[in-house]
Design an enzyme around this catalytic site. Structure first.
Site, PDB file in Angstrom:
ATOM      1  N   LYS A   1       2.520   6.474   5.779  1.00 50.66           N
ATOM      2  CA  LYS A   1       3.249   5.665   4.809  1.00 50.66           C
ATOM      3  C   LYS A   1       4.377   6.415   4.096  1.00 50.66           C
ATOM      4  CE  LYS A   1       1.138   1.569   4.762  1.00 50.66           C
ATOM      5  NZ  LYS A   1       1.838   0.282   4.906  1.00 50.66           N
TER       6      LYS A   1
ATOM      7  N   SER B   1      -3.642   6.452  12.179  1.00 53.09           N
ATOM      8  CA  SER B   1      -2.608   6.211  11.177  1.00 53.09           C
ATOM      9  C   SER B   1      -2.924   6.763   9.800  1.00 53.09           C
ATOM     10  CB  SER B   1      -2.319   4.715  11.072  1.00 53.09           C
ATOM     11  OG  SER B   1      -3.499   3.999  10.759  1.00 53.09           O
TER      12      SER B   1
END
Length: 414
Positions: free
Chosen positions: A66, A316
């Site tokens: 992110k 992720s």
């Protein structure tokens, strides 16, 4: 479950992105985002029948991809916008990404988080420099509060996935994959709102249109299959999954257009598969991965023969609350057949329980818990019901333990 993405397009009003945008984002992120490791997995390679590599974004700064998109988004703001500060809403990964990116760029940041957000994630967000405000019980309520704050104060709202700069920043993961594994044939990536999958697929398909990109969603939060079928983003009435990082009720307009055009298929995985994948990452790869980050591995475990290799699975994120990790690991061990619960009826006499425990010891089953029931009306006057929770070596061992008890005269009732 598999959903085809071919032929679906979002409205033409959605901003477009190109490979040049992602390359520009990569330059912006130089010295900021790490080029995360690509680790081979022998266990998954044997299972799939071809090389499998893990793209370790769980080892990225702030523990997820992110920060890539957040930094690119804030870096592109004008001096006037930066002076007004930024605001975001998130239960974890996006919050930390925005907090760090803003701090590095000298911008004030306010992050709204749900009231029940895990304490470690709140503490990390504060440590990265953001002012944390708690509002709402679910992320949708938190999101509205952040948008209202932006309208009232002039702070720039940083969306977690629905902005071209965010998608471009996340797309740098795709460029790294092609640099690190030029022979790749399939990339598997988790999908929530779609920012990572969109940026990654644009980068990969622009340079290697022959590479297959497979998106993965949790069954309880799979907004993309119905949206792709409708040809537009469709909001789910409710979402529920342990994978909070991909628990999004509606795809973003910007990523949906790209995902519809470039992601080859979207698969869904069960909660059992997610917890088993998390356990595998911890035991076999020695990597702490959150449930959302383990979703590509869950897809590989669910249908290992359906992927052409070499395969790259994107891990992720690794920001998982310790209490959630504990529960998820237990769930994963149960899903993998490593836990066994049995109810047996014994004669209520001295030594009966000791004899049972002796049989379990001979069967090499580790006893975790034992409970007695003596007052159930279904029991005979001299009977006692015993429930035992065991740790085993897998499904075959579970069957062997049961067979051993039955063979020694025990009545197993569940």
């Amino acid at each position: 479950m598999v959903a085809s993405t071919a032929g679906h397009n979002a409205p033409d009003t959605v901003p477009s992105l190109t490979l040049d945008d992602i390359r520009a984002a990569q330059k912006t992120l130089s010295g900021v985002a790490r080029t995360t490791a690509l680790e081979g997995s022998r266990h998954l390679s044997e299972l799939v029948g071809s090389p499998v590599h893990l793209k370790c974004e769980n080892l990225q700064r702030t523990g997820s991809f992110k920060v890539r998109g957040a930094y690119v988004r804030i870096a592109a703001m004008t001096p006037e916008e930066r002076a007004r500060g930024v605001v975001a809403a998130s239960a974890g990964n996006h919050a930390q990404g925005v907090a760090l990116a803003a701090s590095l760029l000298g911008v004030r940041s306010t992050v709204f988080m749900p009231v029940g957000a895990p304490l470690p994630k709140m503490a990390a967000t504060r440590d990265y420099g953001a002012r944390v405000r708690l509002h709402g019980q679910v992320v949708d309520e938190t999101l509205r509060a952040a948008q209202e704050y932006a309208a009232e104060t002039g702070a720039v709202f940083i969306h977690p996935f629905d902005h071209p700069d965010i998608v471009a920043g996340q797309g740098t993961v795709g460029l790294e994959i092609l640099e690190q594994c030029p022979e790749v044939r399939t990339v598997v990536v988790g999908i929530g709102g779609g920012g990572l999958a969109a940026g990654l697929s644009l980068a990969v398909k622009s340079l290697r249109p022959d590479v297959r990109v497979v998106g993965v969603q949790a069954e309880g939060a799979a907004a993309y299959p119905p949206s792709l079928a409708a040809g537009r983003p469709v909001a789910l009435e409710s979402v529920s999954t342990m994978a909070d990082g991909i628990m999004v009720a509606r795809p973003g307009d910007v990523p949906f257009k790209i995902v519809g055009e470039l992601v080859d298929e979207v698969r869904t995985v069960s909660e059992d598969a997610l917890s088993s994948a998390l356990l595998l990452c911890l035991e076999r790869a020695k990597l702490v991965v959150e449930p959302a980050g383990a979703s590509p591995v869950a897809a590989l475990l669910s249908a290992p023969g359906s992927f052409e290799g070499p395969v790259v699975a994107v891990l992720s994120g690794g920001n998982v609350d310790p209490l959630v990790l504990q529960r998820t690991l237990r769930h994963g061990m149960a899903a993998a057949g490593r836990y066994l619960s049995l109810r047996l009826r014994l004669t209520d006499r001295p030594g009966a329980l000791a004899a049972l425990l002796g049989e379990l010891s001979v069967a090499d089953a580790n006893v975790l818990d034992v409970s007695h029931v003596r007052t159930d009306p279904r029991l005979g006057l001299t009977e006692v019901e015993v429930e035992v929770h065991l740790e085993t070596k897998g499904p075959q061992h579970c069957a062997e333990v049961k067979a051993s008890l039955v063979g020694n005269g025990y009545t197993v009732i569940g």
